[in-house]
Design a protein around this motif. Structure first.
Motif, PDB file in Angstrom:
ATOM      1  N   ARG A  48       0.836  -1.189   0.000  1.00 36.96           N
ATOM      2  CA  ARG A  48       0.000   0.000   0.000  1.00 36.96           C
ATOM      3  C   ARG A  48       0.875   1.245   0.000  1.00 36.96           C
ATOM      4  O   ARG A  48       2.048   1.181   0.364  1.00 36.96           O
ATOM      5  CB  ARG A  48      -0.926   0.031   1.225  1.00 36.96           C
ATOM      6  N   SER A  49       0.313   2.375  -0.393  1.00 42.63           N
ATOM      7  CA  SER A  49       1.061   3.623  -0.411  1.00 42.63           C
ATOM      8  C   SER A  49       0.175   4.750   0.095  1.00 42.63           C
ATOM      9  O   SER A  49      -1.051   4.734  -0.078  1.00 42.63           O
ATOM     10  CB  SER A  49       1.561   3.954  -1.824  1.00 42.63           C
ATOM     11  N   VAL A  50       0.803   5.728   0.736  1.00 41.91           N
ATOM     12  CA  VAL A  50       0.094   6.928   1.172  1.00 41.91           C
ATOM     13  C   VAL A  50       0.934   8.141   0.808  1.00 41.91           C
ATOM     14  O   VAL A  50       2.144   8.030   0.576  1.00 41.91           O
ATOM     15  CB  VAL A  50      -0.193   6.927   2.695  1.00 41.91           C
ATOM     16  N   ALA A  51       0.276   9.290   0.759  1.00 41.35           N
ATOM     17  CA  ALA A  51       0.985  10.534   0.442  1.00 41.35           C
ATOM     18  C   ALA A  51       0.285  11.699   1.112  1.00 41.35           C
ATOM     19  O   ALA A  51      -0.939  11.681   1.298  1.00 41.35           O
ATOM     20  CB  ALA A  51       1.048  10.752  -1.070  1.00 41.35           C
ATOM     21  N   ASP A  52       1.066  12.691   1.486  1.00 36.36           N
ATOM     22  CA  ASP A  52       0.502  13.957   1.964  1.00 36.36           C
ATOM     23  C   ASP A  52       0.135  14.785   0.732  1.00 36.36           C
ATOM     24  O   ASP A  52       0.978  15.020  -0.140  1.00 36.36           O
ATOM     25  CB  ASP A  52       1.525  14.719   2.807  1.00 36.36           C
ATOM     26  N   VAL A  53      -1.119  15.213   0.671  1.00 38.06           N
ATOM     27  CA  VAL A  53      -1.608  15.952  -0.491  1.00 38.06           C
ATOM     28  C   VAL A  53      -1.850  17.408  -0.095  1.00 38.06           C
ATOM     29  O   VAL A  53      -2.632  17.691   0.821  1.00 38.06           O
ATOM     30  CB  VAL A  53      -2.897  15.330  -1.057  1.00 38.06           C
ATOM     31  N   VAL A  54      -1.152  18.302  -0.769  1.00 41.40           N
ATOM     32  CA  VAL A  54      -1.265  19.737  -0.507  1.00 41.40           C
ATOM     33  C   VAL A  54      -2.069  20.366  -1.644  1.00 41.40           C
ATOM     34  O   VAL A  54      -1.726  20.213  -2.824  1.00 41.40           O
ATOM     35  CB  VAL A  54       0.124  20.393  -0.406  1.00 41.40           C
ATOM     36  N   ILE A  55      -3.146  21.055  -1.292  1.00 37.42           N
ATOM     37  CA  ILE A  55      -4.019  21.704  -2.269  1.00 37.42           C
ATOM     38  C   ILE A  55      -3.839  23.212  -2.140  1.00 37.42           C
ATOM     39  O   ILE A  55      -4.079  23.789  -1.069  1.00 37.42           O
ATOM     40  CB  ILE A  55      -5.500  21.342  -2.019  1.00 37.42           C
ATOM     41  N   GLU A  56      -3.420  23.859  -3.217  1.00 39.00           N
ATOM     42  CA  GLU A  56      -3.167  25.298  -3.208  1.00 39.00           C
ATOM     43  C   GLU A  56      -3.919  25.962  -4.352  1.00 39.00           C
ATOM     44  O   GLU A  56      -3.456  25.969  -5.500  1.00 39.00           O
ATOM     45  CB  GLU A  56      -1.667  25.575  -3.316  1.00 39.00           C
ATOM     46  N   ASP A  57      -5.103  26.458  -4.041  1.00 39.36           N
ATOM     47  CA  ASP A  57      -5.953  27.131  -5.045  1.00 39.36           C
ATOM     48  C   ASP A  57      -6.211  26.235  -6.247  1.00 39.36           C
ATOM     49  O   ASP A  57      -6.160  26.676  -7.403  1.00 39.36           O
ATOM     50  CB  ASP A  57      -5.317  28.444  -5.499  1.00 39.36           C
ATOM     51  N   ALA A  58      -6.510  24.966  -5.990  1.00 40.82           N
ATOM     52  CA  ALA A  58      -6.783  24.020  -7.071  1.00 40.82           C
ATOM     53  C   ALA A  58      -8.234  24.149  -7.523  1.00 40.82           C
ATOM     54  O   ALA A  58      -9.143  24.261  -6.689  1.00 40.82           O
ATOM     55  CB  ALA A  58      -6.520  22.597  -6.603  1.00 40.82           C
ATOM     56  N   PRO A  59      -8.479  24.152  -8.833  1.00 36.15           N
ATOM     57  CA  PRO A  59      -9.866  24.204  -9.320  1.00 36.15           C
ATOM     58  C   PRO A  59     -10.594  22.909  -8.979  1.00 36.15           C
ATOM     59  O   PRO A  59      -9.992  21.831  -8.914  1.00 36.15           O
ATOM     60  CB  PRO A  59      -9.700  24.365 -10.834  1.00 36.15           C
TER      61      PRO A  59
END
Length: 346
Positions: free
Chosen positions: A175-186
């Motif tokens: 399995r894999s995980v990731a930190d997801v950073v959203i910066e003014d994403a449509p």
């Protein structure tokens, strides 16, 4: 109670299990573990209108059990299975053609319990969600944002502009995980009741992670029995020792109890039973905790060789240990059970 699959479900189990035996032998699975994730089975248990192959949560649970028993990487499969009910017919088909979807929720907490994103008037999102399952592999995300008057709403966010994923390395490479950073994403709106979706998503996650733990448990039992017949001490197989027999029998009881519970819960959630949320919480809490115990017992039966990279047991040991905490630890699900039970005065 012993759960009985229907003839169609049993036929699916046999055919999918046979197919996995052909396409996912040990050496192939180990290459997949080194290279990331694997593809080819995401559509099972998903309505045909969304691009899937039909079926329901029982079929998804069968898939989860069989994938785990083969040691196959399954982050994108599980992430897509949880996210796709939020997608409409116009957006779901591509999820099974390599463009996987994922729910923007931490993989170590109950779905929907994690942080919400903030949204401006133009539908642009901001925020950070840690430890997202398959967050580094998804082509789009089902995001939970703050809606009017603080109520949650669901938004569809393509991976791309304004989205950055930082992968985290897990001991369990399946399995894999990731930190997801959203910066003014449509983002675009999803025409789904967010509260209903998140409640259903939590139940589905509980059942499917429990099914994964079941598959790992069953495989560890097979490996432990096989090893106990090969390993000799004092001139006899260790499987002839009473303590080893008792340990293997205890694992068998855990596996059979887990199998009936998991498929009963899957059928309950599929049917919309009034107590389906409690059934799902019970199997997540009990089966994954049992999976962790079985992992420890199987490792004890193997000795130190069981944790070496060359031996297959370590693959399933690590998988079962992660399942205990994937989408919420047993304690969190036990709290849900306690909250859902009606208190009766003595």
């Amino acid at each position: 109670m012993r759960w009985q699959l229907s003839e169609e479900q049993d036929a699916y189990r046999q055919s999918f299990g046979g197919w996995l035996a052909d396409v996912a032998p040990r050496e192939v699975v180990r290459r997949w573990l080194d290279g990331g994730d694997a593809d080819g089975w995401a559509g099972v248990g998903v309505p045909e209108a969304l691009g899937g192959q039909g079926g329901g949560l029982v079929e998804l649970a069968l898939t989860a059990e069989l994938l785990a028993g083969a040691g196959v990487p399954s982050a994108t499969w599980l992430a897509t299975a949880l996210a796709v009910p939020a997608l409409g017919p116009g957006t779901g088909v591509a999820a099974f053609e390599g463009e996987h979807a994922a729910l923007l929720s931490p993989a170590d907490s109950i779905p929907g319990a994690g942080p919400r994103l903030t949204m401006d008037g133009e539908g642009r999102l901001r925020g950070t969600v840690p430890r997202v399952l398959a967050g580094d592999l998804a082509a789009r995300f089902v995001a939970v944002a703050d809606g009017p008057r603080g109520s949650p709403c669901l938004r569809l966010v393509p991976a791309g502009a304004g989205v950055r994923a930082q992968a985290r390395r897990l001991l369990d490479q399946s399995r894999s995980v990731a930190d997801v950073v959203i910066e003014d994403a449509p983002s675009g709106p999803l025409d789904v009741d967010a509260r209903v979706f998140l409640a259903d998503c939590a139940a589905r996650a509980a059942v499917l992670v429990a099914a994964d733990s079941l598959g790992a448990m069953a495989r560890m039992l097979d490996l432990a029995v096989e090893y106990s017949q090969q390993r000799h001490q004092f001139g006899v197989p260790i499987g002839s020792f009473q303590a080893v027999k008792h340990a293997a029998a205890t694992i068998l009881v855990e596996v059979e109890a887990a199998r009936s519970a998991v498929y009963f819960a899957a059928a309950s959630v599929d049917a919309g039973s009034p107590q389906s949320a409690l059934h799902a919480a019970a199997v997540k809490a009990q089966v994954t905790a049992a999976g962790a115990r079985v992992a420890d017992s199987a490792l004890t039966l193997h000795g130190a060789i069981g944790y070496t990279w060359e031996h297959d047991l370590q693959l399933f040991y690590k998988r079962a240990k992660l399942d205990e905490y994937l989408y919420g630890a047993p304690a969190a699900w036990n709290e849900r059970i306690a909250d859902g039970l009606r208190l009766i005065p003595v």
